[in-house]
Design a protein around this motif. Structure first.
Motif, PDB file in Angstrom:
ATOM      1  N   LYS A   1       0.944  -1.350  -0.675  1.00 22.17           N
ATOM      2  CA  LYS A   1       0.178  -0.044   0.003  1.00 22.17           C
ATOM      3  C   LYS A   1       1.038   1.426   0.228  1.00 22.17           C
ATOM      4  N   LEU A   2       1.882   1.469   1.016  1.00 20.78           N
ATOM      5  CA  LEU A   2       3.581   2.665   0.781  1.00 20.78           C
ATOM      6  C   LEU A   2       3.516   2.503  -0.486  1.00 20.78           C
ATOM      7  N   LEU A   3       3.571   1.343  -1.004  1.00 23.64           N
ATOM      8  CA  LEU A   3       4.611   1.497  -2.251  1.00 23.64           C
ATOM      9  C   LEU A   3       3.474   2.507  -3.365  1.00 23.64           C
ATOM     10  N   ALA A   4       2.379   1.471  -3.707  1.00 25.97           N
ATOM     11  CA  ALA A   4       1.716   2.263  -5.003  1.00 25.97           C
ATOM     12  C   ALA A   4       1.431   4.029  -4.195  1.00 25.97           C
ATOM     13  N   PHE A   5       0.841   4.230  -3.447  1.00 28.59           N
ATOM     14  CA  PHE A   5       1.401   5.247  -2.668  1.00 28.59           C
ATOM     15  C   PHE A   5       1.993   6.289  -2.834  1.00 28.59           C
ATOM     16  N   ALA A   6       3.575   5.795  -3.078  1.00 29.36           N
ATOM     17  CA  ALA A   6       4.549   6.780  -2.729  1.00 29.36           C
ATOM     18  C   ALA A   6       4.850   7.163  -4.450  1.00 29.36           C
ATOM     19  N   ARG A   7       4.591   5.725  -5.852  1.00 25.63           N
ATOM     20  CA  ARG A   7       4.476   6.477  -6.975  1.00 25.63           C
ATOM     21  C   ARG A   7       3.423   7.405  -7.356  1.00 25.63           C
ATOM     22  N   GLU A   8       2.585   7.252  -6.978  1.00 18.54           N
ATOM     23  CA  GLU A   8       1.842   7.739  -7.439  1.00 18.54           C
ATOM     24  C   GLU A   8       1.328   9.044  -6.371  1.00 18.54           C
ATOM     25  N   ASN A   9       2.348  10.224  -5.983  1.00 21.92           N
ATOM     26  CA  ASN A   9       2.605  10.978  -5.188  1.00 21.92           C
ATOM     27  C   ASN A   9       3.162  11.662  -4.816  1.00 21.92           C
ATOM     28  N   LEU A  10       4.304  10.828  -4.561  1.00 22.08           N
ATOM     29  CA  LEU A  10       5.972  11.490  -3.819  1.00 22.08           C
ATOM     30  C   LEU A  10       7.250  11.435  -5.154  1.00 22.08           C
ATOM     31  N   PRO A  11       7.607  12.535  -5.690  1.00 20.20           N
ATOM     32  CA  PRO A  11       8.349  12.516  -6.882  1.00 20.20           C
ATOM     33  C   PRO A  11       9.805  12.233  -6.377  1.00 20.20           C
ATOM     34  N   GLY A  12      10.678  11.832  -7.588  1.00 25.01           N
ATOM     35  CA  GLY A  12      11.315  11.000  -7.476  1.00 25.01           C
ATOM     36  C   GLY A  12      11.221   8.611  -6.949  1.00 25.01           C
ATOM     37  N   PHE A  13      10.163   9.273  -6.753  1.00 22.41           N
ATOM     38  CA  PHE A  13       9.341   7.392  -6.829  1.00 22.41           C
ATOM     39  C   PHE A  13       8.617   6.921  -7.549  1.00 22.41           C
ATOM     40  N   GLU A  14       8.536   7.862  -8.737  1.00 21.04           N
ATOM     41  CA  GLU A  14       7.589   7.150  -9.432  1.00 21.04           C
ATOM     42  C   GLU A  14       7.694   5.640 -10.705  1.00 21.04           C
ATOM     43  N   ASN A  15       8.886   5.701 -10.681  1.00 22.19           N
ATOM     44  CA  ASN A  15       9.016   4.376 -11.135  1.00 22.19           C
ATOM     45  C   ASN A  15       9.819   2.847 -10.095  1.00 22.19           C
ATOM     46  N   ALA A  16       9.468   3.344  -9.018  1.00 17.29           N
ATOM     47  CA  ALA A  16       9.526   1.986  -7.915  1.00 17.29           C
ATOM     48  C   ALA A  16       8.933   1.274  -7.545  1.00 17.29           C
ATOM     49  N   LYS A  17       9.852   0.132  -6.902  1.00 18.61           N
ATOM     50  CA  LYS A  17       9.981  -1.132  -7.752  1.00 18.61           C
ATOM     51  C   LYS A  17       9.607  -1.975  -6.771  1.00 18.61           C
ATOM     52  N   MET A  18       8.917  -3.352  -5.781  1.00 20.24           N
ATOM     53  CA  MET A  18       9.838  -3.473  -4.932  1.00 20.24           C
ATOM     54  C   MET A  18      11.037  -4.590  -5.149  1.00 20.24           C
ATOM     55  N   LEU A  19      11.547  -4.217  -4.621  1.00 21.29           N
ATOM     56  CA  LEU A  19      13.026  -4.814  -4.496  1.00 21.29           C
ATOM     57  C   LEU A  19      13.003  -6.345  -3.955  1.00 21.29           C
ATOM     58  N   GLY A  20      12.125  -6.002  -2.479  1.00 23.07           N
ATOM     59  CA  GLY A  20      11.872  -7.810  -2.151  1.00 23.07           C
ATOM     60  C   GLY A  20      12.121  -7.113  -0.417  1.00 23.07           C
ATOM     61  N   ALA A  21      11.538  -7.773   0.397  1.00 25.65           N
ATOM     62  CA  ALA A  21      11.041  -8.019   0.942  1.00 25.65           C
ATOM     63  C   ALA A  21      12.634  -8.931   2.487  1.00 25.65           C
ATOM     64  N   ALA A  22      12.598  -8.696   3.911  1.00 26.01           N
ATOM     65  CA  ALA A  22      13.813  -9.166   4.295  1.00 26.01           C
ATOM     66  C   ALA A  22      13.592 -10.662   4.814  1.00 26.01           C
ATOM     67  N   GLU A  23      14.424 -11.867   4.827  1.00 23.60           N
ATOM     68  CA  GLU A  23      15.058 -13.157   4.660  1.00 23.60           C
ATOM     69  C   GLU A  23      13.938 -13.240   5.667  1.00 23.60           C
ATOM     70  N   GLN A  24      14.607 -12.390   6.959  1.00 26.13           N
ATOM     71  CA  GLN A  24      14.014 -12.337   8.687  1.00 26.13           C
ATOM     72  C   GLN A  24      12.868 -11.802   8.801  1.00 26.13           C
ATOM     73  N   MET A  25      12.167 -12.086   9.858  1.00 25.66           N
ATOM     74  CA  MET A  25      12.036 -10.952  10.233  1.00 25.66           C
ATOM     75  C   MET A  25      11.959 -10.552  11.585  1.00 25.66           C
ATOM     76  N   GLY A  26      12.314  -9.236  11.805  1.00 27.15           N
ATOM     77  CA  GLY A  26      13.083  -7.973  12.821  1.00 27.15           C
ATOM     78  C   GLY A  26      11.821  -8.416  14.361  1.00 27.15           C
ATOM     79  N   ILE A  27      12.666  -9.140  14.835  1.00 23.98           N
ATOM     80  CA  ILE A  27      11.794  -9.422  16.427  1.00 23.98           C
ATOM     81  C   ILE A  27      13.239  -8.982  17.320  1.00 23.98           C
ATOM     82  N   ARG A  28      12.233  -7.402  18.170  1.00 26.74           N
ATOM     83  CA  ARG A  28      13.014  -7.103  19.002  1.00 26.74           C
ATOM     84  C   ARG A  28      12.966  -7.444  20.204  1.00 26.74           C
ATOM     85  N   GLN A  29      12.478  -8.579  20.975  1.00 25.90           N
ATOM     86  CA  GLN A  29      12.521  -8.893  22.388  1.00 25.90           C
ATOM     87  C   GLN A  29      11.411 -10.311  22.283  1.00 25.90           C
ATOM     88  N   THR A  30      11.990 -10.229  22.694  1.00 27.64           N
ATOM     89  CA  THR A  30      11.830 -11.899  23.391  1.00 27.64           C
ATOM     90  C   THR A  30      11.748 -12.517  24.592  1.00 27.64           C
TER      91      THR A  30
END
Length: 450
Positions: free
Chosen positions: A297-326
């Motif tokens: 959803k953020l990518l779609a918004f950025a492509r439509e509204n933010l200068p510099g992000f018009e051609n942005a594409k999803m390169l990929g999410a991290a392989e590991q989730m960021g777990i800060r505390q257990t």
């Protein structure tokens, strides 16, 4: 009501013996393994993933911070410095020179989008400080080089399963592999799992905490020059759009995108998602669904509204989730929030972060011999851990634990009997700051070791 099945009895093959086994090849585990090996120990390093580096690589936490005291004094050094130098030599790391670490708008515009800012300061612009933006694959390459050069026996695709304990003394570990369960015996074990997996299996006391989780991501084909030009040319319009973007992503630090060493690729350390249990498979699956929905959803918004992000594409999410505390160890000493915020100095300090000190006792479980921890699950209360869990300080913890096990093995003593002064001296000898010399803003009490 829970139901159970009875597992078949088994004989687990012993596939080796090392002076030291390190469980977890994240930043803390890597430095622990390399440090112990450089100090003469035979070391086996176990890692569940195919890559090394943990949250710095698979988790794509792509800025090293929490490295300076009072904005200018670099206090996390040693093997972490080697990582930075080696990545920079491969064009995989970017950081400001010392002369740029000042507080003015010119330097802010030059360095803020690299994440090299003192985010603890109030008012704008915040000071530029020593922090390092890096590429995750470069971190993986450097990790492999250091492990190979040190002669560490590396075993990836090996998921910790069980601690082998006899009479309160850890003797080795069992890991799960595609070939079944395998045992590796050891004289010393370093728990760098991040979740205190080894310590819990061995019977260590702990508390359980919870903090935000994040699956970070990267975008490519971003014109960062155009994006920054818009930010400074039309600040009010930019702020309005930035607020909308932050509402869409649902939680982020001050800047939801930062530059990386690779041109046109930006890092997004978001979304921040509370109320997920980092130990629960169900919780982590739910966070994965939610995180990916938010980032698209953020990518779609950025492509439509933010200068510099018009051609942005999803390169990929991290392989590991960021777990800060257990899970957090309840060790020989529990570091408190007051210790961190008041910069309390300990005579047995063996590592330090931005402007806090970590005593050797906070790495040692009570009642279990031959086990030491390194990483975000060290002995600390929940509130203190939130501000003392960054990657560089954890790396120095790992380096200190590697020194400690080598000293214990050489002297034939228990880990709790190792003199912290000997750890400090060896850390200094190998280029690391163990925190034995307090900075001017430290709280020094008459008696700091009980």
């Amino acid at each position: 009501m829970n139901t159970y099945v009875l597992s078949k009895s088994e004989q687990v093959p012993v596939i080796g013996h090392s002076d030291v086994v390190v469980v977890g090849a994240g930043p803390a585990g890597l430095t622990a393994a390399v440090s112990a090996a450089r100090n003469g120990c035979s070391v086996t390093l176990l890692e569940r993933y195919h890559h090394l580096g943990g949250m710095a690589s698979g988790g794509m936490v792509l800025v090293l911070d929490d490295m300076v005291n009072m904005g200018t004094e670099v206090v996390t050094t040693g093997i972490v410095s080697e990582f930075v130098d080696r990545m920079a030599a491969q064009d995989g790391a970017v950081y400001p020179p010392a002369e740029d670490c000042v507080r003015n708008w010119d330097m802010w515009q030059k360095w803020s989008r690299w994440g090299c800012i003192n985010f603890h300061e109030t008012g704008m612009p915040q000071s530029i400080l020593h922090a390092v933006a890096f590429d995750p694959d470069c971190w993986k390459r450097v990790s492999l080089d250091l492990v190979r050069e040190a002669g560490v026996n590396l075993r990836t695709h090996s998921w910790f399963s069980e601690a082998i304990v006899e009479d309160g003394r850890i003797k080795g570990v069992i890991c799960q592999t595609k070939l079944g369960r395998q045992a590796i015996m050891a004289d010393m074990v370093i728990d760098a799992s991040g979740d205190l997996d080894v310590g819990v299996s061995a019977g260590a006391e702990y508390i359980q905490g919870q903090y935000i989780v994040t699956t970070v991501f990267r975008l490519c084909d971003v014109d960062t020059d155009a994006a920054q030009a818009f930010e400074y040319a039309e600040p009010e319009r930019y702020k309005q759009l930035d607020r909308q973007a932050r509402r869409i992503i649902g939680g982020a630090w001050g800047m939801w995108w930062l530059k990386t060493p690779l041109p046109g690729i930006v890092w997004c350390n978001c979304p921040h998602m509370p109320d997920y249990d980092g130990l629960s498979p169900e919780g982590m699956v739910a966070a994965e669904y939610e995180g990916r929905e938010r980032m698209m959803k953020l990518l779609a918004f950025a492509r439509e509204n933010l200068p510099g992000f018009e051609n942005a594409k999803m390169l990929g999410a991290a392989e590991q989730m960021g777990i800060r505390q257990t899970r957090l160890l309840k060790g020989e000493y529990v570091v408190t929030k007051k210790d961190v915020t008041e910069r309390r100095y300990f005579a047995d300090t063996v590592c330090r972060g931005r402007d806090y000190y970590t005593p050797y006792r906070a790495l040692l479980p009570k009642g279990i011999d031959n086990l030491i921890v390194a990483g975000r699950h060290y002995s600390v209360d929940s509130d203190a851990q939130k501000s003392s869990r960054e990657i560089p300080p954890c790396m120095v913890q790992g380096e200190a634990s590697g020194v400690a096990v080598s000293l214990a093995l050489n002297a034939g003593t228990a880990l709790r009997d190792v003199d912290a002064r000997a750890i400090q001296a060896q850390m200094r000898a190998q280029g690391a700051d163990p925190g034995d010399i307090p900075s001017a803003n430290a709280l020094i009490e008459p008696e700091t070791v009980s």
